[in-house]
Design an enzyme around this catalytic site. Structure first.
Site, PDB file in Angstrom:
ATOM      1  N   GLU A  30       0.834  -1.202   0.000  1.00 32.33           N
ATOM      2  CA  GLU A  30       0.000   0.000   0.000  1.00 32.33           C
ATOM      3  C   GLU A  30       0.868   1.251   0.000  1.00 32.33           C
ATOM      4  O   GLU A  30       1.820   1.366   0.779  1.00 32.33           O
ATOM      5  CB  GLU A  30      -0.908   0.000   1.231  1.00 32.33           C
ATOM      6  CG  GLU A  30      -1.803   1.241   1.339  1.00 32.33           C
ATOM      7  CD  GLU A  30      -2.775   1.135   2.484  1.00 32.33           C
ATOM      8  OE1 GLU A  30      -3.621   0.210   2.452  1.00 32.33           O
ATOM      9  OE2 GLU A  30      -2.675   1.942   3.437  1.00 32.33           O
ATOM     10  N   ALA A  64      -7.808  12.101   3.442  1.00 33.26           N
ATOM     11  CA  ALA A  64      -9.010  12.396   4.228  1.00 33.26           C
ATOM     12  C   ALA A  64      -9.815  13.506   3.565  1.00 33.26           C
ATOM     13  O   ALA A  64      -9.272  14.514   3.120  1.00 33.26           O
ATOM     14  CB  ALA A  64      -8.615  12.814   5.641  1.00 33.26           C
ATOM     15  N   HIS A  90      -7.999   3.385  -3.845  1.00 36.15           N
ATOM     16  CA  HIS A  90      -8.936   3.618  -2.754  1.00 36.15           C
ATOM     17  C   HIS A  90      -9.904   4.719  -3.196  1.00 36.15           C
ATOM     18  O   HIS A  90      -9.541   5.622  -3.943  1.00 36.15           O
ATOM     19  CB  HIS A  90      -8.206   4.072  -1.501  1.00 36.15           C
ATOM     20  CG  HIS A  90      -7.341   3.018  -0.881  1.00 36.15           C
ATOM     21  ND1 HIS A  90      -7.165   2.907   0.482  1.00 36.15           N
ATOM     22  CD2 HIS A  90      -6.590   2.032  -1.424  1.00 36.15           C
ATOM     23  CE1 HIS A  90      -6.345   1.897   0.747  1.00 36.15           C
ATOM     24  NE2 HIS A  90      -5.973   1.358  -0.407  1.00 36.15           N
TER      25      HIS A  90
END
Length: 305
Positions: A30, A64, A90
């Protein structure tokens, strides 16, 4: 580095959901999107150094509140077109309308990317702050899963939480939410980072007891510095295990000893997880390659003995 969409759509990529269900454990890495030129150089150095290990796939996180949306898509596109790696993007619902989410999904599809990790995401600024739905967005991760699945031939993964999600009132509710995401169309899951194998095994057992057989990949991040412990608590929303914290505290004044202990602890945990039949290991690299390569090598040596 933003890339233009190809004029001819590339062929669709393999399904990560199918890879995970195939025989043999997967190994994946990741990365997160860089915010500076130096960060971009570090990211691509790590990618090039880890590419020869032939991971099953790599994933690119999403900032975020959608703060790295365009960078996430650009990095995923570049991995898809300039490397031999299989990328997964993602995608989070925070601060995004359904129209914006469909636009992102369309860009990924145009690059031939068919693997997406759908997570509701944390509010910008304060991950534990109040989650506010976009007036034209989706409310739950399961809604985002349905949106991606309805948008084309995508393999969709979701997040899972060994300690429960910080916003779940209890373990039972958290398990129920996870099963709902799977029934909405998620083919696999990746856990938030954890540091004791039993935490993963308890998660797997309670999901199985709920009648759900969705494969769950453990998310693993080696501790290489004392501040990694604090960062892990911020990222996962869960306390670092006291037993391990005491072990690291005893060598806290020796950076090399901290790093050595972190590599050993991660390797030992991964070996036990593999012995317990996990479908794979997902390494959280923080865009660094060295620690991940060392754990990888220790696992290979252990497997050969």
């Amino acid at each position: 580095m933003a890339l233009g969409l190809p004029s001819v759509l590339p062929p669709s990529q393999p399904s990560i959901g199918e890879l995970i269900r195939a025989a043999g454990p997967t190994f994946s890495f990741e990365f997160f999107p860089p915010k500076t030129a130096d960060g971009e150089r570090q990211l691509w150095r790590a990618i090039r150094e880890l590419e020869p290990l032939l991971p099953s796939f790599v994933s690119i996180t999403y900032g975020a509140g959608g703060t790295t949306r365009d960078t996430t898509v650009a990095v995923t596109e570049r991995v898809a077109t300039e490397t031999t790696l299989l990328p997964m993007a993602h995608l989070t619902a925070v601060n995004h309308s359904v129209a914006e989410l469909r636009n992102v999904i369309g860009r990924l599809a145009a690059a031939g990317v068919r693997n997406v990790l759908a997570v509701r995401g944390d509010p910008p600024g304060d991950p534990n702050g109040e989650w506010v739905r976009h007036p034209d967005g989706v409310l739950y991760a399961e809604d985002l899963v349905r949106l991606v699945r309805d948008s084309g031939d995508f393999s969709v993964g979701v997040a899972s939480f060994p300690y429960k999600h910080p916003r779940s009132p209890d373990i039972e509710t958290d398990t129920r939410y996870f099963v709902q995401k799977c029934r909405a169309g998620a083919e696999f899951a990746i856990t938030q980072m954890f540091f004791e194998a039993d935490d993963y095994l308890r998660l797997r057992d309670r999901v199985a007891a709920a009648g759900c057989d969705t494969p769950i990949l453990p998310g693993v991040m080696p501790v290489t510095q004392m501040r990694t412990i604090e960062r892990s608590e911020q990222l996962s929303g869960a306390p670092f295990p006291r037993r391990l914290a005491d072990r690291f505290a005893r060598v806290a004044d020796d950076p090399e000893a901290v790093r050595k202990l972190g590599i050993e602890q991660a390797s030992e945990m991964c070996r036990r997880l593999l012995d317990e039949g996990v479908p794979g290991i997902h390494f959280i690299t923080l865009n660094r390659s060295t620690a991940t390569r060392e754990v990888w090598q220790l696992l290979r040596v252990g497997a050969a003995v």
